[in-house]
Structures are given as C-alpha cells and as structure tokens.
Design a protein around this motif. Sequence first.
Motif, short mmCIF file in Angstrom:
data_model
loop_
_atom_site.label_atom_id
_atom_site.label_comp_id
_atom_site.label_asym_id
_atom_site.label_seq_id
_atom_site.Cartn_x
_atom_site.Cartn_y
_atom_site.Cartn_z
N SER A 122 0.83 -1.20 0.00
CA SER A 122 0.00 0.00 0.00
C SER A 122 0.86 1.26 0.00
O SER A 122 0.62 2.21 -0.75
CB SER A 122 -0.93 0.00 1.21
OG SER A 122 -1.73 1.15 1.24
N ASP A 171 -2.92 -0.32 -5.64
CA ASP A 171 -4.33 0.03 -5.48
C ASP A 171 -5.20 -1.21 -5.20
O ASP A 171 -5.97 -1.22 -4.25
CB ASP A 171 -4.84 0.74 -6.73
CG ASP A 171 -4.14 2.06 -6.97
OD1 ASP A 171 -4.21 2.93 -6.08
OD2 ASP A 171 -3.48 2.23 -8.02
N GLU A 214 -5.32 -1.71 5.39
CA GLU A 214 -4.06 -1.09 4.98
C GLU A 214 -4.21 -0.21 3.72
O GLU A 214 -3.23 0.27 3.18
CB GLU A 214 -3.00 -2.16 4.74
CG GLU A 214 -2.62 -2.94 5.99
CD GLU A 214 -2.00 -2.06 7.07
OE1 GLU A 214 -1.41 -1.01 6.72
OE2 GLU A 214 -2.12 -2.41 8.27
N LEU A 222 -5.85 -1.06 0.71
CA LEU A 222 -5.92 -1.74 -0.58
C LEU A 222 -7.36 -2.16 -0.88
O LEU A 222 -8.17 -2.34 0.03
CB LEU A 222 -5.02 -2.98 -0.59
CG LEU A 222 -3.54 -2.74 -0.31
CD1 LEU A 222 -2.80 -4.08 -0.19
CD2 LEU A 222 -2.91 -1.89 -1.40
#
Length: 345
Positions: free
Chosen positions: A116, A121, A150, A152
Amino acid sequence: MISEGCEQCAKGGKMVLFVYGYCDQRDCFYCPLGENRKNVNQVYANERPVESDDDVLEEAERMDALGASITGGEPQEAMGRTTRYLSLLKDEYGEDFHTHLYTGITGGRENMRRLSEAGLDEIRFHPPYEQWGDLHGTEWEEILYIAREEGLTPAFEIPGIRPEQEFIDFLDEGAADFCNINEFEMSDGNYRRMQEEGFELRDEHMSAVDSPREEILDQMGDHEKVYFCTSVFKDAAQHRRRLKRMARTLRRPFDEITDDGTLVYGKTWADAERMDALGVPEEYYTVKSEHVEVAWWLLEEMVEDGDVESGEIVEQYPTYDGTVVERTPLSSGSGGGSGQSAAGD
C-alpha cells in the motif's frame, strides 16, 4: 461490475509487469507460465526484458499506459523488487496510474502495508484450488480485511474451474470488493498437465477448456460484483487494444495500423538517392543501415512501374521484440499486390 483495473485492461491500457518467475507455494496444474517465464529471475515489462528502471518507464511510454498489473510467479516472494517498481511508476505517473497485483499467497499485514505504501491500489487473491469452499475462518478470510485496513482494494481472481458459492459469500459479507473469473484455458505452459487432469479443449476453440462454463455463469454470473472474463475477450479485445495503443504511439507518418494492431510498411534495398530521384517526400521513408523503409503503397507502385526492382511489404507487431507477422515479396513483373488489409487508426 467491472473494477477500475479491469476497465483499463479492457482499453488495452495496462502494462504487464512480470517481476518474478518463481512460486514456491505449489505447482498448480493450470499455471499458464511458459518455460521462458517459469522459475526465472528476469523481469519483463510486457515483452521487454528489463535491465534498468528506464526500461520499465520506456515500455509504459511506448504503450501510453494507464496503469500496470504486477504478476509472476509470485510477486510477494520478491517484495523488495515489487515495491520498488510500484514506487517507481507512482512517482513517475502520479496517483491516477492504477496498479493491481495478482498473488497466490496471503502475505500478512506487513506485506499489505508495504504494498500500500508503495502505491498498490488493488490486490487480487487466488486461493489454492484445493481449499475452495473452506476459506472462511482461515488466513484467506483474515487477509481480505487486513488488506482493506491497509488501504488496498481486496478481490479474488480465480480460474473458471467450477462454480463456488463461498466466493459469493465473501462478496455479500463485504470482505472482497469483486471476484473476477477467468475462462479456463490451456496454454503451452500447462497443456500437458491439464490433459493429465482430464481437461480438453472445447470444440473449435484454440485455448478455452471444455469446463462447466455455463454452470459457473448460472450460479455466479448474475452477481453484480462478479465478472467473467472470456478467453475471446482477453485475446481479441484486451491484447489487440494494447497493440493498437503501442502502434499509435510508435507509428511513423508512413506506417499503417491494421485492425489487429500491427504495423505495415514497405522495405526495399534501393538507396536514399533513389528515393530522392523518384521525388518521394522525406516523411514517407526512413533510411536504415542496409535498406530503406517506405510507405507500403508507394513501394508497391514503384515496383509495378519498374522504378525499383524489388522489395517487400512487412507486417510487424509494435512490441519491443518486433515480431514480424508476414512478409509479402514484391518484384518487377510479379504483379505486386500487397494482400494486406491496413486500416489507419
């Protein structure tokens, strides 16, 4: 539903960054990697072997990339390399340059954090086939929530071997954002192992496997967060559109782009002085070390009129390796004829 990463793939805008050819977790019978990619340490950006960061950036420019997909082997087994390339691309092209990563392991929180922070992404998990249906309460469920925490977008990307309700359950529970199902395919890399498992090609298909496609679509295809990616779409649409993006970037004024995304031009061993004598405008030819490349239709006329003895019409991929698809010889008295169907794009 189609994710942002898939939208870019559909446009041919995703550069494929192959970061690591090893995968120590298992030897999946359906792994499509060929011998030139399996168990190698070489990085590739599309077809280009990467020797420096500049190679990655040049390939992104070559195709006017909208984003990148990170793949392997197993990218999480080369985290230093994977995160370095992610940071390189984000630093060069900004936050709008969309990145997604394919992985067959969970990796844990530290890896999710590093990915991340480097600019990833989407992360698309591919759990081991033998665990399908028994993923709840395991690290595979936990990692979906960790990845989201996190920063994502967690998702599944699986081969279309069989329908599996558990993936739908994860979507409904909000653990995963989407599930991509790739039509089950045979390749040079997995053909023998697939046959050993009892799979055969579907009638009149070059790569699609005779698998329960309709059953998968019936049980999973109506879900708004499931996307079934057919082999025809991947080959005929995604790949062709990527080639066209490259061709538009690389084309010279005299190159023509075919419907398949290849470049067509003429090649002759007449010299530049001959081009000048015939009054060919400078923008319609390029002088190489041992030949001249020229608009194919001009070369055809020159050969037919006897102004140039011979040449050939070349159809070539716009990729780094520049594979030639076809050569059509031209010579005085042969009647010419290109046999090409070029379409300016």
